[in-house]
Every structure is written in C-alpha cells, then in structure tokens.
Design a protein around this motif. Structure first.
Motif, PDB file in Angstrom:
ATOM      1  N   ASP A 481      -1.947  66.478 -35.578  1.00 48.25           N
ATOM      2  CA  ASP A 481      -2.927  65.403 -35.726  1.00 48.25           C
ATOM      3  C   ASP A 481      -2.924  64.447 -34.540  1.00 48.25           C
ATOM      4  N   SER A 482      -2.238  64.793 -33.466  1.00 48.80           N
ATOM      5  CA  SER A 482      -2.139  63.892 -32.316  1.00 48.80           C
ATOM      6  C   SER A 482      -2.144  64.672 -31.014  1.00 48.80           C
ATOM      7  N   LEU A 496      -5.642  72.272 -29.229  1.00 45.59           N
ATOM      8  CA  LEU A 496      -5.095  72.365 -30.577  1.00 45.59           C
ATOM      9  C   LEU A 496      -5.656  73.624 -31.226  1.00 45.59           C
ATOM     10  N   ILE A 562      -7.611  63.100 -35.404  1.00 42.14           N
ATOM     11  CA  ILE A 562      -6.824  63.447 -34.210  1.00 42.14           C
ATOM     12  C   ILE A 562      -6.616  62.158 -33.420  1.00 42.14           C
TER      13      ILE A 562
END
Length: 687
Positions: A481-482, A496, A562
């Motif tokens: 998520d980052s 990703l 994100i």
C-alpha cells in the motif's frame, strides 16, 4: 426448465455501507429459476437464466449451481461472475442486486463444454435449494438457519467477563458499562448477533455445595440480554471463566459440581426466553495438567453442559447449544473429537464453535512475517475449509466465536505494522469473504479496539469498511500500500503488482482527478508502474513521511490506497542506561522499565527486528527465530523518536554478551545496532 428454492433464512448483504440485517425469526422466502441454453456449438454455448423471488425481498442476491459434466462459465453479462471452476456463481449488481417479492431478474453467460452439456440439476439462491415452494415462517428455525441469521456477530469483550482491578467487575478492564445505546449502535452498524462473554465465578458465585450465583450478576446479564433481543439481536451467552475448569483432570467431582450448578442456575433463569438466546458451553477450555487427554476433558464439559441445560425444560428443550473444541482450536484432531461428541448427542439444535486469529506469525509480527503472504493466506483457507468439511458439510453449523488478529490493540497507540496496515486490511476482508464461502458465522472479538465504547464511534472506519465489504465482495488490492521514495535519491519508475481478485482495474485517482494512463502510469499484465514524472509531481516538496495518497480503483469493492512516502535512512544514536528493575507485566507502557534507543526515523518505519549473538545464534524470546515479536520485545515510537526494548526481551538475553539487532525498514534498508546487558546497565552502539 424451471427450478425453485426455499431461500436462505438469512442473507448477509452490504448496502449503504451496512451489512443487511437478518432476524432470528424466520420469514417467508422462496424462488424459482428458469434456465435455457440459447445457442450451442463445438466446445461452447450461450445460456440465459431468469430468477424470480417468491418470498420476502432479498438484498444482494447470489445464485449458485454446478455442472456434472465439467462445463465452465467463460463470460457473464447483467450479473457479476463469481464462478470457481465447475462451481458457478452469479451475483446481482447495481439496481438488479435487490429482488422484491415477485421480482424477476435475468442474466446471460457464455460457457465451455466437452463431451456433454447437461443442464444443471439444481440452483441455490443465497445458499438454499430452489424448488418453487415458499417457506412457512411459523416453523421454528433449524440450527443451520439460526446460525446463518447470526451473521455477522460482535463480542462485548472485556466487559461482563472482566474481574478484579481497582473498580471491580464490568468496568475493571477499561470498558464502560454496557448500555442499550451500545447495542442499538451495534445493530445499526449491521450486526445481527452479539456474543456475551460472562465471568460467573470469582466474586459472583458462592461456595459449594450450592455455588449460588449472585442475583445482581444474574439480573445484570438478563438486563443486557433483554436489551439485545428488544433490538433484534441474537445473543450467545457463555461461561467465560476457565480457571476453575482447568482443574477438571485433578478434581473432577468438585469441578463438575460447580460447573453443572452454574449452568443449572443460568438455564433455569433463562429457560422461558425465546430462541434468539443461545448458550455456549465454555470459552476456550484448557487443561494444562493433562494435555494428553484434553479432548476427552473438553467432551466431559460439553456433555455435562448439554445434559444440564436440556434437563431444565421450557424453551431450553430445543434451544441452540454451542459446543467448543479444546481451546476452540481448529486443528483436525480437535475438530474430529468435537464432531464425535456431537454425533453421540444426536441433537439437531447443536452448533460447533472455534476461534480464529489468523496465522500466528502474521498476527503478532514475529518470525519475519510482515505481510499477508502466501502462508498466511493458506492458513486462512485451510482452517475454514477443514472446519466446513468436518461440520457444515455434515449438517452442523459453525460459529467462529472470536476472530481478529492478536497484535491489533488500540492501547498500543499509534503503532503501525502490527500487522502492517494495508496487509491488515487484506486479512480482514479475506477472512469475511472466506467465511461466507465456507458458510461459517463470524463474531468479531472487540475488547475496545474497534468500536470506541465511550463515543460509540469506530476507531478506524476504513478497517470497518473492509470487514463489512468482505461479506459480499473481495476488493482489488496491490502487492503493497506504499511506495517509498528516498529523499536523497533520484526518483525513478516504481512498480506494484495488482491483485485484481476477478475484478477489472479501472485506473488511478488522486482525489477526484484521474491520473493519465501512459503519462502517469502503465499496466502490463498485473504490473502497475507509476512513472518517475508522476511520482515527482505526487511527492511535492518531498517532506519526510506521506506526501500524498492515491487510489487504485476496480470494477467493484473498495478502492486501494497507495501512499507516496519520502524517507531517508533512519539514524540510531549510542546510549547507555540503567533499567529500573521493577516488576513488569508486559501490558504496561514503556517507561523506565524499557531501554530506549534515540532514533531519527526520517519518514521510514520498521518492518521487523532480528536479534543474534556474535556466533549467529538467535537471541531473546522466541529462540526458534531471529525475528522478534513486535511490541512484546521492541516498540517503535515514531512521535517520541525512540525504539524501546522491553524487559521481556532482556529477560532472555545472556548477560555480558553483545547482541546485534538488525532493524528492517519498509523503505527497504536495514540498520545494525549492538546492545550489551551488564546487570541492570544496558549499552547500545550503532554499527
């Protein structure tokens, strides 16, 4: 051809952000289905399906069928395709997701076939066989129907099961008194049942031989049960005390006398209550002095509970009774042992219960399991599948009486990564989704971490949304998520992996603004790549921490956040300190009892920590792994700028031997730091 169904007694649905309610009282339900192959060719065919609801309105319908000849759905229109191999499943979408009484909806699909293309033998609307009849609401619900109507459930944890403390009783563990407003809130938030853990022993039960439960305790429990039923909530009441029952192997006569007396009193007080009240034998039975016969001792308690309650008559003669496995464990031998007990009792109004807190290394962040990885996912699938195979497929409903993750506790403050937040969201949604797939009813264990009992507000609405949505949809996500951007480095493209979960990826958004495919991002297969130009713009002034958050949106479910984060490598300072040596419970905050390492995190966060001696062997607790447990052994405090090592860590470190700590950061780097304990003095030095 036409087929029909007595529709499910309970339907779990997500509408307007809430899970749809299902009453413990049966309602008239039924449906019929018309299936027609509209075209067929070598290896393929088209078909149309028409569903008519004959009973009460159904929200968020789904229709399931199987083929005997191995056909497959290849494409579906006017409904969402949730098929898995030969198990076909269609769910409503948009305005067609609700079927009014007498309402009809239709959808079509293309399929493949080989050898034969026989029509499906049956269809099931929301889990029930179609035969064109309508259920009679005057008939009592079966155990299967009642447990289904409990979905989802919520535990009023650490409240009526609390004891001791300065305040004593219900508020001793930090929660306020239960109020009717609390239960009304729970109902409004979409829950259909509560589990009411109750400590009946300690200051509430007198000495033998009568073991009389105080009237104050009995009537307080009755008051809460009355409130719940009045607000259309089913209630599961148990004996939550395990302390005296642990002595069963060594003192069976006295333990059973007390256990049976307590259940006899409880059952007598509530024997005229309606079926919305059910009883659970005991919470997590365990017998530390005789582990070889733990299943047999569990069976003894369960059988005594069953016989005692049934003997009181009234509505207890056919009330739903819930029996646990040993320590509510879901390993196959314990499931089999409980199944044997239920078979011997031969009573259709019995349910089984287990607890589920996920794959242990994931749930507490130990052994280097920091993400919702394959092992964690497989543990969920295997646990629910074998529980279904043992009980549900044999007509015994299952309540997962407690679920969550062990490392999630609001008293830890703003400590992320226990587990990492995005991975936590995946776990919670997947657990709800898998429970629906395996027809298990979930009851969230909430001791105050999820709903703030003082304000009656959810501490984390997004986490609640992921829990809720899992009952109807598995949202699209990404591998993380980052995206971490090193402040001192040149920004480059970053990728990703998309987890589509059967959905269509519909793009990236920053607020209400869509990012441009091609210029801002590209998609190749399941690889999502953000361009250097887009990341440079999104990072802005590149201050440490989260610069902005964008969303990946899919054709259904919740958007995936994100976070664009700027960081530099953290800096740990040398320090020497004296531990105060005071007794420490492990529940206390880190003050003078802990060893605090001054840390400049510079926008980064810790994923996990290793601890090893100079010879390469593991140091500290959990000696089977070098990776230590978050919070129990080390506690990052990003606001205070410290990493604290706990007394529990030092209790298992050899005096005088240097220990190398390796901190793994989400930004991708590692930092080594050496600590040496000498008596009550600890010295820490950076590498």
């Amino acid at each position: 051809m036409r087929l029909g169904a007595i529709a499910a007694a309970a339907v779990t649905a997500l509408t307007a952000g809430l899970i749809g309610a299902a009453s413990a009282s049966a309602a008239p339900e039924g449906c019929e289905v018309e299936y027609q192959v509209t075209g067929q060719w070598s290896g393929g065919f088209n078909a149309n399906v028409e569903v008519t609801n004959l009973g009460d309105p159904v929200k968020n319908w789904d229709l399931e069928w199987t083929w005997a000849d191995g056909q497959r759905v290849t494409h579906m229109w006017n409904a969402k395709d949730k098929s898995k191999a030969a198990a076909a499943k269609a769910t409503g979408q948009g305005h067609s997701s609700t079927l009014a009484t007498g309402g009809t909806t239709s959808f079509g699909f293309a399929g493949s076939w080989s050898g034969a293309n026989t029509d499906p033998a049956e269809f099931r609307l929301n889990g029930r066989l179609c035969d064109g009849t309508v259920s009679d609401p005057s008939q009592p619900m079966t155990a299967v129907e009642q447990v289904a109507a409990m979905q989802p459930g919520w535990n009023v944890g650490n409240t009526l099961d609390a004891f001791g403390g300065d305040t004593g009783g219900e508020t001793a563990w930090g929660n306020p008194l239960i109020t009717e407003e609390l239960l009304q809130t729970i109902k409004a938030e979409g829950y259909n049942s509560i589990r009411l853990p109750v400590a009946w022993d300690y200051e509430h039960t007198g000495p033998g031989p009568d073991y009389t439960i105080s009237s104050e305790r009995m009537e307080r429990v009755a008051q809460v049960v009355d409130w719940a039923i009045a607000n259309d909530l089913q209630v599961l009441v148990n004996i939550h005390d395990q302390m005296f029952t642990k002595e069963l192997p060594d003192d069976p006569e006295n333990v059973l006398a007390k256990f049976n007396s307590m259940w006899g009193q409880i059952a007598e007080r509530f024997k005229d209550y309606p079926s919305e009240l059910s009883f659970e034998s005991i919470n997590e039975p365990q017998f530390p002095t005789d582990t070889a016969n733990q299943d047999a001792h569990t069976a003894t308690l369960n059988v005594n509970f069953y016989e005692t309650v049934r003997a009181t008559g009234g509505n207890n003669a056919d009330r739903l009774l819930v029996l646990p496995t040993w320590v509510t464990n879901s390993e196959q031998p314990h499931l089999d042992a409980l199944k044997a007990t239920i078979d011997e009792l031969d009573d259709e109004m019995i349910a089984a219960t287990v607890h589920f807190y996920g794959f242990y290394p994931f749930g507490v962040n130990v052994a280097g399991v920091t993400t919702y990885d394959e092992a964690t996912q497989q543990d969920l699938v295997n646990t629910f599948q074998r529980t279904n195979d043992t009980f549900v497929d044999n007509g015994v409903p299952v309540i997962v009486g407690e679920w969550g993750v062990l490392g999630y506790d609001y008293t830890r403050g703003a400590v992320p990564n226990s587990p990492q937040y995005g991975e936590l969201l995946k776990f919670f949604q997947a657990t709800a989704h898998q429970a629906v797939e395996e027809q298990l009813t979930l009851m969230l264990w909430d001791a105050g971490s999820y709903l703030n009992r003082h304000t009656l507000e959810w501490r984390d609405p997004l986490l609640k949304a992921y829990m809720d949505s899992g009952f109807t949809t598995l949202s699209g996500t990404a591998s993380f998520d980052s995206i971490y951007l090193e402040k001192a480095g040149t920004i480059a493209d970053e990728s990703l992996t998309l987890n589509r979960n059967g959905l269509d990826f519909e793009g990236l958004w920053q607020g209400d603004t869509a990012l441009a495919e091609g210029a801002d991002y590209t998609v190749s297969g399941d690889t999502l790549t953000l361009t250097a130009a887009a990341l440079t713009r999104l990072a802005g002034d590149r201050a440490y921490g989260t610069n902005t958050t964008i969303e990946a949106r899919f054709s259904d479910g919740l958007p995936w956040a994100i976070h664009i984060i700027t960081y530099d490598q953290a800096q740990l300072s040398d320090v020497s300190a004296t531990m105060d040596g005071e007794p420490w419970s492990g529940w206390e905050p880190c003050d003078a009892s802990c060893f605090a390492i001054p840390t400049e995190f510079n926008g980064d966060q810790i994923a996990t920590m290793e601890a090893k001696y100079a010879d390469g062997t593991n140091a500290g607790p959990h000696s089977w792994t070098a990776f230590k447990e978050l919070w129990a052994t080390y506690r990052p405090d990003y606001e205070a700028g410290t990493i604290s090592l706990t007394p529990d860590f030092f209790n298992e470190v050899r005096d005088g031997e240097p220990v190398t700590l390796t901190f793994h950061f989400w930004g991708g780097g590692t930092i080594d730091y050496t600590i040496t304990e000498s008596g009550t003095t600890v010295t820490g030095t950076s590498a």
